[in-house]
Design a protein around this motif. Structure first.
Motif, PDB file in Angstrom:
ATOM      1  N   GLU A 136       0.564 -12.521   0.758  1.00 21.81           N
ATOM      2  CA  GLU A 136      -0.686 -12.238   1.474  1.00 21.81           C
ATOM      3  C   GLU A 136      -1.501 -13.492   1.746  1.00 21.81           C
ATOM      4  N   ASN A 196      -6.791 -10.587   6.655  1.00 18.34           N
ATOM      5  CA  ASN A 196      -5.330 -10.593   6.578  1.00 18.34           C
ATOM      6  C   ASN A 196      -4.663 -11.146   7.836  1.00 18.34           C
ATOM      7  N   ILE A 250      -9.082  -2.724  -8.176  1.00 19.54           N
ATOM      8  CA  ILE A 250      -9.509  -4.116  -7.936  1.00 19.54           C
ATOM      9  C   ILE A 250     -10.987  -4.153  -7.531  1.00 19.54           C
ATOM     10  N   TYR A 278     -13.873  -9.345  -8.524  1.00 23.46           N
ATOM     11  CA  TYR A 278     -13.702  -9.017  -7.103  1.00 23.46           C
ATOM     12  C   TYR A 278     -15.057  -8.590  -6.519  1.00 23.46           C
ATOM     13  N   THR A 338      -4.864  -7.402 -10.231  1.00 22.71           N
ATOM     14  CA  THR A 338      -4.384  -7.994  -8.980  1.00 22.71           C
ATOM     15  C   THR A 338      -2.904  -8.369  -9.111  1.00 22.71           C
ATOM     16  N   SER A 359      -5.593 -14.171   2.891  1.00 23.42           N
ATOM     17  CA  SER A 359      -6.887 -13.518   3.066  1.00 23.42           C
ATOM     18  C   SER A 359      -7.885 -14.605   3.497  1.00 23.42           C
ATOM     19  N   PHE A 396      -1.013  -5.216  -8.594  1.00 18.33           N
ATOM     20  CA  PHE A 396      -1.104  -4.890  -7.159  1.00 18.33           C
ATOM     21  C   PHE A 396      -0.100  -5.735  -6.361  1.00 18.33           C
ATOM     22  N   GLY A 404     -14.859  -4.331   4.777  1.00 19.88           N
ATOM     23  CA  GLY A 404     -14.019  -4.770   3.670  1.00 19.88           C
ATOM     24  C   GLY A 404     -13.369  -6.133   3.824  1.00 19.88           C
ATOM     25  N   SER A 405     -13.587  -6.790   4.965  1.00 20.29           N
ATOM     26  CA  SER A 405     -12.940  -8.069   5.253  1.00 20.29           C
ATOM     27  C   SER A 405     -11.428  -7.935   5.402  1.00 20.29           C
ATOM     28  N   SER A 406     -10.997  -6.767   5.879  1.00 21.21           N
ATOM     29  CA  SER A 406      -9.571  -6.601   6.160  1.00 21.21           C
ATOM     30  C   SER A 406      -9.129  -7.535   7.277  1.00 21.21           C
ATOM     31  N   TYR A 451      -8.915 -13.488  -6.943  1.00 24.46           N
ATOM     32  CA  TYR A 451      -7.528 -13.174  -6.597  1.00 24.46           C
ATOM     33  C   TYR A 451      -6.570 -13.374  -7.771  1.00 24.46           C
ATOM     34  N   LEU A 482     -16.161  -8.788  -3.419  1.00 25.27           N
ATOM     35  CA  LEU A 482     -16.241  -8.458  -1.986  1.00 25.27           C
ATOM     36  C   LEU A 482     -16.867  -7.085  -1.725  1.00 25.27           C
ATOM     37  N   MET A 495      -1.652 -15.035  -1.933  1.00 22.50           N
ATOM     38  CA  MET A 495      -0.922 -14.422  -3.044  1.00 22.50           C
ATOM     39  C   MET A 495       0.566 -14.661  -2.817  1.00 22.50           C
ATOM     40  N   TYR A 518       0.775  -1.239   0.000  1.00 19.27           N
ATOM     41  CA  TYR A 518       0.000   0.000   0.000  1.00 19.27           C
ATOM     42  C   TYR A 518       0.804   1.285   0.000  1.00 19.27           C
TER      43      TYR A 518
HETATM   44  C1  AVJ Z   1      -8.077  -5.321   1.502  1.00 19.00           C
HETATM   45  C2  AVJ Z   1      -7.222  -7.250   2.591  1.00 19.00           C
HETATM   46  C3  AVJ Z   1      -9.578  -7.077   2.133  1.00 19.00           C
HETATM   47  O1  AVJ Z   1      -7.823  -9.638   1.043  1.00 19.00           O
HETATM   48  O2  AVJ Z   1      -9.321  -9.287  -0.478  1.00 19.00           O
HETATM   49  C4  AVJ Z   1      -7.372  -7.718  -2.833  1.00 19.00           C
HETATM   50  C5  AVJ Z   1      -6.704  -7.220  -0.384  1.00 19.00           C
HETATM   51  N1  AVJ Z   1      -5.687  -8.800  -2.037  1.00 19.00           N
HETATM   52  N2  AVJ Z   1      -6.905  -8.540  -3.786  1.00 19.00           N
HETATM   53  C6  AVJ Z   1      -8.427  -8.892   0.265  1.00 19.00           C
HETATM   54  C7  AVJ Z   1      -6.590  -7.893  -1.721  1.00 19.00           C
HETATM   55  C8  AVJ Z   1      -5.885  -9.186  -3.309  1.00 19.00           C
HETATM   56  C9  AVJ Z   1      -8.059  -7.405   0.240  1.00 19.00           C
HETATM   57  N3  AVJ Z   1      -8.222  -6.779   1.610  1.00 19.00           N
END
Ligand code: AVJ
Length: 354
Positions: free
Chosen positions: A315, A201, A86, A92, A248, A317, A251, A196-198, A241, A94, A287, A75
């Motif tokens: 990452e 992580n 995304i 995506y 992505t 998720s 990113f 956002g489902s953060s 993803y 979400l 990822m 970020y």
């Molecule tokens: C921001 C952590 C909720 O995990 O879906 C998006 C980040 N990684 N595409 C997620 C993300 C790949 C996203 N979050």
């Protein structure tokens, strides 16, 4: 709306990461607090410099037998813009699923939460999601928390003008100092908003620790409104993803540029490819960046050889079932737990009272 029964017997825990849940209390708070920053989104160089000071953590990750880079390295400004892109991708789902819950169930949600709360927005960014709730929740006070105080101030100036009845403050909170809010944050009726489902992580163990910190910060009569991505068919998660346009991928690979700028390393993005997929055994999207050929990467004071096909994990998720996440909230000390889902049952919004 789904009322998750408090007295329901615990569901069997299949996710191996969840077995250690009892250990959470022993995790040093500082370490936990440091990890919470991973879940926040950053906006500018100044904030990033502060967050990325964990050079040692980064080096430990790069030198580990299975190399990894903390997810916060996505970020920088470009990374935040790529993430925004995304959220517009067809794959995506979400962000759209969460928005659909808010637009369909906002009346219900507002009745559960009540009006006049002190709304604390974690990882507020452009404050858009929270602002869309103002009309229904009528918060007394809005506290936007993000790593970049400067960025927040610009956004809040605009919002104050639009909503003169709501007291607003921006909090450039570096959670390495622990997750406790300064006295300026009203004590009463706190509603912590973490969309956002953060939370995905965090490993389930770390999520449990973070949620109990949030529970503590809710004080009495407070609550938590949190977005959580649900377990679903692998093909849907694989696509989310690893999108067709490669946004992505950009990113993910951008993390290597960010590592270069922090460490002075010489990763060449062209040598690496994006890897994004759902790991069903672990209930998480993963990822990685995978090298296309054997490469030697150097930085001041060190170097590492990566063999062709070797990966760096960037990452996790995590995805939950409604029952699993409800159990996690109750373990963290929340009392009543309510959940709303979208039509397809792909995403959930939980409201948990302290
Ligand atoms: C921001 C952590 C909720 O995990 O879906 C998006 C980040 N990684 N595409 C997620 C993300 C790949 C996203 N979050």
């Amino acid at each position: 709306m789904l009322q998750l029964d408090e007295n329901k017997t615990e569901i069997p825990v299949e996710n191996p990461d969840m077995r250690g849940l009892e250990l959470v209390r022993e995790t040093p708070q500082r370490e936990r607090a440091r990890r919470t920053t991973d879940a926040l989104r950053l906006r500018n160089r100044e904030a990033i410099a502060r967050l990325w000071n964990g050079r040692e953590e980064l080096l430990a990750g790069l030198n580990a037998p299975q190399a990894w880079i903390p997810a916060k390295y996505f970020y920088d400004t470009l990374g935040s813009q790529l993430f925004d892109a995304i959220t517009s991708l067809p794959e995506y789902y979400l962000t759209r699923s969460e928005a659909a819950i808010f637009s369909r169930d906002i009346g219900d949600i507002a009745r559960a939460v009540g009006t006049g709360c002190n709304l604390i927005d974690l990882g507020a960014g452009n404050c858009e999601k929270a602002a869309s709730l103002f009309a229904s929740l009528k918060p007394a006070h809005y506290v936007a928390v993000d790593l970049s105080a400067d960025y927040l101030e610009t956004t809040l100036a605009r919002l104050r003008h639009q909503f003169p009845d709501i007291a607003m403050s921006g909090l450039g909170l570096d959670m390495t100092e622990g997750l406790s809010f300064p006295d300026s944050v009203p004590d009463s009726r706190r509603l912590i908003f973490y969309p956002g489902s953060s939370i995905g992580n965090f490993t389930p163990v770390d999520a449990a620790g973070f949620l109990s910190d949030l529970r503590r910060e809710c004080r009495q009569h407070g609550g938590l409104l949190i977005g959580v991505d649900l377990i679903k068919e692998k093909a849907i998660l694989d696509a989310a993803y690893d999108d067709a346009l490669g946004v992505t991928a950009a990113f993910n690979l951008n993390a290597l540029n960010n590592v270069n700028s922090v460490l002075g390393s010489d990763f060449d993005v062209r040598d690496w490819r994006h890897c994004g997929f759902y790991n069903q055994t672990m209930s998480r999207a993963e990822m990685h960046v995978e090298t296309r050929l054997a490469v030697d990467v150097s930085w001041p004071g060190g170097s590492r050889r990566f063999e062709a096909g070797e990966r760096i994990h960037t990452e996790n998720s995590y995805k939950y079932s409604l029952e699993e996440f409800g159990a996690l909230l109750r373990r963290a000390g929340f009392r009543s737990v309510t959940a709303w889902t979208d039509q397809r049952n792909w995403f959930a919004l939980f409201y948990a009272t302290a």
